[in-house]
Design an enzyme around this catalytic site. Sequence first.
Site, PDB file in Angstrom:
ATOM      1  CE  LYS A  47      -3.887   1.907   2.711  1.00 14.53           C
ATOM      2  NZ  LYS A  47      -4.748   1.639   3.899  1.00 14.53           N
ATOM      3  CB  SER A  64      -7.901   3.249   2.908  1.00 18.05           C
ATOM      4  OG  SER A  64      -7.074   2.707   3.929  1.00 18.05           O
ATOM      5  CB  SER A  90      -8.240   0.122   5.661  1.00 19.02           C
ATOM      6  OG  SER A  90      -8.957   1.326   5.816  1.00 19.02           O
TER       7      SER A  90
END
Length: 565
Positions: free
Chosen positions: A60, A134, A158
């Site tokens: 990420k 996310s 997330s």
Amino acid sequence: MPTPTDRVRSAYRRIAEADRPEVWIHLRPEQELAVEAKALEDRIASGADLPLAGTLVAVKDNIDVAGLPTTAACREFASTPDTTATAVRRLVDAGALVLGKTNLDQFATGLVGTRSPYGAVRNALDPERISGGSSAGSAVAVALGIADIGIGTDTAGSGRVPAALNGIVGLKPTVGLVPATGVVPAARPYDCVTVFAQDLAAGREALAEMIGPDAGDAFSRDWPADVRLGTRFPARVAVPTAAGLEPLSEAERAAFHTAADTLRAAGVRTLEVDVAPLLAAARLLYDGALVAERYAAVGEFLEGGPESADPTVSGIIVSAAKIPAHELAADQHRLAEYRAAARALLSGFDALLLPTTVGHPTLERVAADPVGENSRLGTYTNFVNLLDMAAVAVPAGEADGHAFGVSLVTGAFEDQVALDLAAVLTGEDPGGAVSEQGIELAVFGAHLRGQPLNHQLTDRGARFVEETETGAEYRMVALPTTPPKPGVLRVREGGGALRCEVWRISRAALGTFLVHLPAPMMLGSVTLADGRTVVGFGCDASAAEEAEDITEYGGWLAYLESSKD
């Protein structure tokens, strides 16, 4: 078995086939990975111990990888670090290869996967629906079969919501177990680095490498001395009452009940509890003053009005600047009360089974109501980090034409319990442990699996490791105790190899065994057939003098079987 080079070639073929450019903010050239894969193969040939050799990782893009830009999905925020985040570095040290940096809800603020100037990340199973955020890109890279492991972060869900919506597993450890050094903060006291994988085994192996304190992270923590290394049997799992499942559709409730039935069929005991206090605590994260943590993280940067700032994200974070300090203090006090209430609610339970999320909106629906749809997705996830809990999200079939998932939620540091219960739902062998903490203990009689005192191990969170036998220098006698127990002694001659089980138990739990150990039993060193020395049960030599010698049977269970004849 595919080599690291084979795995790299396969991944880049899959990237081309999938044609999902929005997954990546920075994808490394295939040739770079090919060179690293060849170097890995040379190290393996030289005898290097690389437990994750060739594992492909998608990271990420709020987590640093040396030499690759970190953007947090905001172009003006970008910088290129010289140092890799601790969690990712530990994976690389174990032989993993980083494919690149993945798209996310900007500044890790959102559960939808659409709040990014690099494009909305489409769901791996249905491109008309959201991927969930996310950690959108990392989850989809795994779900599409590109990456073996996706590394995300989880403050409000997330690392779990995208797992549920894409039909994969998501491991959200206890806050602080995986260091956040090198991670752009969202709400620092509640941020977790998380793992996505196709199955629990792969996720657990990666998580085990990442765990461990780091001096660079003031919030990092180590396992406590009394950590539970396994779940008891029968396990006790809390499930919500009907009122607690009201946010779900009828089909989602049916899927949830099917998951609960799977646990019960495996012997798990379930009991309904009122989860309203947990769901109320969840609202503190955004509706209360705790959102000030997000302003503390990146608020001043967003005050400058960067062109690529997502308006929803910026609105949430910038508005938090106006929260008075006394309101934050009041909400922190309220949160402490919720934590105490949660401990009381779940006392006596091994875990709480919950739906991971609610519904699965289309991209169009989220565009029409970005805040409302996002809020609904966090119904069952927002409270977990606030209340210092761990969670494992796993697939649980389909509902209303989309993937559905459930989560096992446990108290802090009971990550292994969540993993073991999640394995019941996925049908996997629980396999190895996420932690090698604790002490190996050899047991010979009433504490063996299926024997009357085995619960004294499982109730203390001990974990079965293996069946094995001792070296050939031991004698076993049948002690006249209630329940009957063997006594084991090391002897100079006349001994034999004895069957035993090895369990791993926390240091604190082993101490309670020692304190409460009845005479003539004692704990001491036992040498196993492979030469290892572990702690084991023995007995006082004087107590064995008049007891029946049963060494010839080679173990307690064989002796009990012979007694039936």
